[in-house]
Enzyme design. Structure first.
Site, PDB file in Angstrom:
ATOM      1  CG  HIS A 100      -0.310  -0.166   2.523  1.00 55.20           C
ATOM      2  ND1 HIS A 100       0.093  -1.395   2.988  1.00 55.20           N
ATOM      3  CD2 HIS A 100       0.019   0.715   3.487  1.00 55.20           C
ATOM      4  CE1 HIS A 100       0.633  -1.261   4.183  1.00 55.20           C
ATOM      5  NE2 HIS A 100       0.609   0.011   4.510  1.00 55.20           N
ATOM      6  CG  HIS A 102       0.939   5.253   4.132  1.00 51.36           C
ATOM      7  ND1 HIS A 102       0.096   5.226   5.215  1.00 51.36           N
ATOM      8  CD2 HIS A 102       1.651   4.098   4.183  1.00 51.36           C
ATOM      9  CE1 HIS A 102       0.295   4.110   5.908  1.00 51.36           C
ATOM     10  NE2 HIS A 102       1.243   3.410   5.299  1.00 51.36           N
TER      11      HIS A 102
END
Ligand code: 5GP
Ligand code: ZN
Length: 136
Positions: A100, A102
């Site tokens: 992922h 951010h």
């Protein structure tokens, strides 16, 4: 899909999330413990533990998408800067082992607990560089 991966559960809609964007490769949603207003996570639809496992074809799309979402987040929350951050592995602070990115809009210094580095030892720096270069 890995059993008990919370981001796989989110990707499959089995755990709710507040989504802001999705396409064939990625889903972006609001972080549940934001470090700043507008903190987003961009996850791959498929399960890859870290950036090392993400196919280059998909990884190449992550930064342009981060840029697109950062522009929207800056405008949306009135921030003046942002961080794009990927933690890889537990030692880096990665808590969820599903790749992922951010996207963290920034309004104030100090929202991210980053500490300043120490001045480099210039007698060691070339050896560290060589150790990295030798592995390219
Ligand atoms: P990491 O430390 O792995 O880079 O970051 C994981 C991020 O996922 C953290 O910022 C955390 O707040 C967020 N997070 C963890 N669980 C959930 C969840 O169930 N929903 C959402 N929206 N964010 C989550
Ligand atoms: Zn997963």
């Amino acid at each position: 899909m890995t059993a008990k991966c919370i981001f796989c559960e989110i990707a499959h809609g089995r755990i709710p999330s507040v989504r802001v964007y999705e396409d064939e490769d990625f889903i972006a949603f609001m972080d549940i413990n934001p470090v700043s207003t507008g903190h987003l996570l961009v996850i791959t639809r498929d399960h890859y533990p870290t950036a090392l496992e993400v196919p280059e074809r998909i990884l190449a799309k992550a930064l342009p998408l981060g840029q697109k979402l950062a522009k929207a987040a800056l405008a949306g929350v009135g921030a003046t800067g942002f961080n794009l951050l990927v933690n890889n592995g537990p030692v880096s602070g990665q808590l969820v082992a599903h790749f992922h990115l951010h996207v963290i809009p920034r309004q104030r210094p100090g929202e991210l607990p980053l500490k300043a580095g120490e001045p480099a030892d210039l007698t060691k720096l070339p050896f560290t560089a060589t150790a990295i270069r030798d592995n390219l």
